[in-house]
Scaffold this active site. Structure first.
Site, short mmCIF file in Angstrom:
data_model
loop_
_atom_site.label_atom_id
_atom_site.label_comp_id
_atom_site.label_asym_id
_atom_site.label_seq_id
_atom_site.Cartn_x
_atom_site.Cartn_y
_atom_site.Cartn_z
N SER A 47 47.11 8.82 8.83
CA SER A 47 46.70 9.26 7.49
C SER A 47 47.51 10.48 7.06
CB SER A 47 45.20 9.59 7.46
OG SER A 47 44.43 8.45 7.77
N TYR A 110 38.49 -0.26 1.41
CA TYR A 110 38.16 -0.76 0.07
C TYR A 110 36.84 -1.52 0.10
CZ TYR A 110 38.69 -2.32 -4.74
OH TYR A 110 38.50 -2.51 -6.09
N TYR A 136 40.80 3.23 14.95
CA TYR A 136 40.80 4.45 14.12
C TYR A 136 39.56 4.43 13.23
CZ TYR A 136 42.80 7.91 10.81
OH TYR A 136 43.04 9.00 10.01
N LYS A 165 40.23 6.83 17.99
CA LYS A 165 40.35 8.13 17.34
C LYS A 165 39.16 8.26 16.41
CE LYS A 165 42.93 10.97 14.09
NZ LYS A 165 43.96 11.01 13.02
#
Length: 301
Positions: A47, A110, A136, A165
């Site tokens: 990110s 989304y 993630y 993560k």
């Protein structure tokens, strides 16, 4: 390979030139500097690496060139998340082909999906590659938190899903992951993401941290990790107190990686870089705020 994945793994920013194109030299300088600071690995296209602003062709080019540039000096993870499953598989198999040490895969954003749909999603990804897969979890940006039970099921049934993560403000979620998953997969790796979670996460069994401030102040996190591993807890606590003061950097810009990149510019590159639209320029107020931040925390003189 998963035994090598531990400690401090900065999710490195992607640096652009004044035309918004990838600045290869700047990215190489940052990688060299981070390795010199003894980080334990690098995450490309996370990110903080602005993967969502790049085309798939750009993501592949960046992954290939930067993995080759690292040349095995430290393990390299590549973020391969996307909203389209076929794109995830394309990016994941490409990461494997360029000798990445593992991939980091965010759940599809989304729309929110059922746990069964998410299980199938990660299961199929793990079956398409042989390299390690790290889940993630970042509900702030996906709108959906991955449960400990889901991650436990994936870990037990798919051996190349080797870690997670956990980018979540509730450290109790990390604790729940450790309790739920590691009883059946003691080798499973749990990485914290919030910078000030590093020490408390290590204390309950985490493998390390994939955290944004390590882009420009990696030595603090490396030292904290090493002090903790060697049993020098008081030294680790003192570094933790210092890191807590650094969290204000995330309030300086939106998206937050803009401030992280400006700190990299000032501390590492000693020059300005460009940006990828819709971020066009770094304004003087942000530059001044970051400079004052770095000065007050004795990161520059």
């Amino acid at each position: 390979m998963e035994q090598r994945l531990k400690g401090i793994i900065p999710p490195i920013v992607t640096l652009f030139d004044q035309h918004g194109e990838i600045d290869w030299k700047a990215n190489q300088v940052l990688v060299d500097w981070l390795i010199d600071q003894r980080v334990h690995g690098l995450l490309l296209m996370g990110s903080t690496g602005e993967f969502s602003a790049l085309t798939n062709a750009e993501r592949k080019e960046y992954a290939e060139k930067m993995t080759a540039y690292v040349n095995g000096r430290v393990p390299v993870l590549i973020g391969t998340g996307s909203t389209a499953f076929k794109e995830v598989i394309d990016l994941a198999t490409h990461a494997q082909s360029v000798d990445a040490d593992g991939i980091l895969v965010v759940n599809p954003y989304y729309w929110n999906y059922s746990e069964e749909q998410l299980y199938d999603y990660y299961a199929k990804i793990s079956q398409c590659v042989s390299i390690p897969v790290i889940i993630y979890n970042i509900p702030l940006l996906t709108g959906q938190c991955l449960s400990a039970e889901l991650i436990h099921r994936l870990a037990v049934n798919h051996k190349n899903i080797i870690g997670v993560k956990d980018t979540i403000n509730d450290i109790g979620h990390i604790r729940q992951l450790l309790i739920t998953v590691k009883k059946d997969r003691p080798d499973f790796l749990i990485f914290s993401a919030f910078d000030d979670h590093l020490l408390p996460s290590l204390q309950i069994g985490a493998a390390g941290s994939i955290n944004g401030i390590a882009n420009f102040a990696p030595e603090l996190f490396v030292q904290l990790y090493e002090h903790y591993q060697s049993g020098n807890i008081q030294a680790a606590i003192e570094l933790h107190k210092q890191i807590v003061q650094f969290m204000s950097i995330y309030d300086y810009s939106n998206p937050f990686y803009t401030a992280i990149k400006e700190a990299v510019n000032q501390r590492v590159l000693k020059r300005s870089t460009g940006a990828r639209f819709p971020i066009e320029t770094t304004d003087d107020e942000l530059k001044n705020n970051v400079k004052e931040f770095l000065l007050s925390n004795k990161l520059i003189q």
